[in-house]
Design an enzyme around this catalytic site. Structure first.
Site, PDB file in Angstrom:
ATOM      1  N   GLU A 183      50.827  30.420  30.014  1.00  0.00           N
ATOM      2  CA  GLU A 183      50.531  29.680  31.237  1.00  0.00           C
ATOM      3  C   GLU A 183      51.747  29.118  31.965  1.00  0.00           C
ATOM      4  O   GLU A 183      51.804  27.916  32.254  1.00  0.00           O
ATOM      5  CB  GLU A 183      49.533  28.547  30.931  1.00  0.00           C
ATOM      6  CG  GLU A 183      48.172  29.063  30.509  1.00  0.00           C
ATOM      7  CD  GLU A 183      47.114  27.959  30.375  1.00  0.00           C
ATOM      8  OE1 GLU A 183      47.484  26.757  30.412  1.00  0.00           O
ATOM      9  OE2 GLU A 183      45.935  28.304  30.253  1.00  0.00           O
ATOM     10  N   GLU A 279      42.585  48.949  38.514  1.00  0.00           N
ATOM     11  CA  GLU A 279      43.826  48.963  39.285  1.00  0.00           C
ATOM     12  C   GLU A 279      45.092  48.654  38.495  1.00  0.00           C
ATOM     13  O   GLU A 279      46.170  49.159  38.837  1.00  0.00           O
ATOM     14  CB  GLU A 279      43.728  47.947  40.435  1.00  0.00           C
ATOM     15  CG  GLU A 279      42.607  48.195  41.419  1.00  0.00           C
ATOM     16  CD  GLU A 279      42.500  47.079  42.446  1.00  0.00           C
ATOM     17  OE1 GLU A 279      43.568  46.656  42.959  1.00  0.00           O
ATOM     18  OE2 GLU A 279      41.370  46.623  42.727  1.00  0.00           O
TER      19      GLU A 279
END
Length: 368
Positions: A183, A279
């Site tokens: 994070e 993708e």
């Protein structure tokens, strides 16, 4: 054998080797500290005995056995940059102590790796708290400080820790992956983050071949499309993309009813999963998620109001809501390469405690 095709179903072993006050408030009683850094600095010489007792008590061999018995196959273990002892750069939050952190965590991690091997669990080692702090959260080691990307010695020390983890556990049967940074905050420049990820990959690959160990990178709280074309085969092999998904931190989520939460999990997040799978070109995991909807219990210093979707429900309705929300999330996260619930246990709240969620029937009793 390339382990990258394995579907991971696991939990995080948080607040073990990186303390988080909201999960273990008993350790912070009577202290001004808000994170492991200030906890160690405030306690000084008293920190060692207290933290070693926590290490021995918080997670045991029996916990690994419990997870394996329920069909889980992985654990994600957050570690701090101080895991190898006092070779980390100084930060002003340490105060007068040059090296405030308690030593001995690496022996705890050695033991955890052994327990994982005994019970057939894969381990993702996660650099959760980096020098200078990469996000300003308590889980990054220093609350309200985000300086990891501002000094080269912080970056270099992070890479050194990853390389040492790779060297130490390169032959370990339980090692599945190393996550290069948990994070990093949304305002850490994407180009800086990408360059770090590339260097981290190279350091880990010095010891861990792609056939044995994956390299995990977190999305840094930005759209996955910022990573299109990044770290693709054949040059980069066995790279995993990590996203974390919660619905209790933003006002729009906090104000949502339970039907909105389930729709977001099984609808909006499912559409996102389809996009990532189509993708991105990298296998993806949801490295953190929970059933938590009440912000108050998660962030002991958050500003209110603390409304949430379940506050006016009776016990039966609450159980139905948690089961529905859990099922909606699992239905989506099963599309990915795997998922890790945050957290295995807490002192404070069952919605963030995997063991409580299973024992209350909110989550399945078997994951095999």
């Amino acid at each position: 054998m390339n382990k990258s095709g394995l579907k991971l179903r696991g939990v995080n072993l948080g607040s073990w080797l990186v303390l988080e006050k909201w999960m273990v408030p008993s350790l912070f009683e009577g202290l001004a500290a808000t994170d492991e850094t200030t906890w160690c600095a405030e306690l000084g010489e008293r920190a060692g005995e207290r933290l070693r007792a926590h290490w021995n008590r918080w997670i045991t061999r029996d916990d690994f056995a419990w997870l394996a018995e329920r069909g889980l196959n992985a654990v994600r273990i957050p570690v701090g940059h101080w895991i190898f002892g006092p070779d980390y750069p100084y930060h002003p939050s340490y105060g007068e102590a040059r090296h405030p952190f308690v030593e001995g965590g690496i022996a705890v991690l050695d033991r955890a790796m052994q327990w994982a091997e005994e019970h057939g669990l894969r381990v993702v080692l996660d650099l959760h708290a980096a020098s200078g702090c990469q996000n300003g959260f308590d889980n990054g080691g220093i609350k309200d400080v985000c300086e990891w990307h501002t000094r080269p010695e912080y970056r270099e020390h992070s890479l050194s820790v990853l390389e040492r983890l790779a060297e130490r556990y390169r032959e370990h049967p339980a090692l599945h992956a190393i996550e290069v940074l948990n994070e990093p905050r949304w305002d850490v420049p994407t180009d800086y983050l990408k360059a770090y990820n590339l260097d981290a990959y190279a350091r880990i690959r010095r010891y861990c071949p792609p056939e044995r160990v994956a390299v995990v990178l977190h999305d840094g709280f930005r759209d996955f499309r910022e990573y299109l074309g990044f770290m693709q085969e054949p040059e980069y092999r066995n790279v995993i993309f990590d996203i974390h998904r919660y619905q209790c931190f933003e006002r729009g989520d906090i104000d949502m009813d339970i039907y909105g939460h389930m729709n977001k999990a099984a609808g909006i997040w499912k559409a996102e999963a389809d996009g990532i799978i189509t993708e991105l070109g990298l296998p993806t995991i949801c490295g953190e998620w929970s059933l938590g909807l009440d912000l108050k219990v998660v962030s002991l210093w958050a500003d209110g109001p603390f409304n949430h979707a379940l506050e006016h429900m009776d016990a039966f309705q609450e159980n139905v809501a948690y089961r529905g929300y859990a099922a909606a999330q699992l239905a989506t996260f099963e599309k990915y390469q795997g998922w890790f619930f945050w957290n295995y246990k807490t002192e404070t709240t069952p919605a963030w405690c995997f063991r409580d969620c299973v024992e209350r029937g909110w989550l399945p009793s078997s994951f095999a």
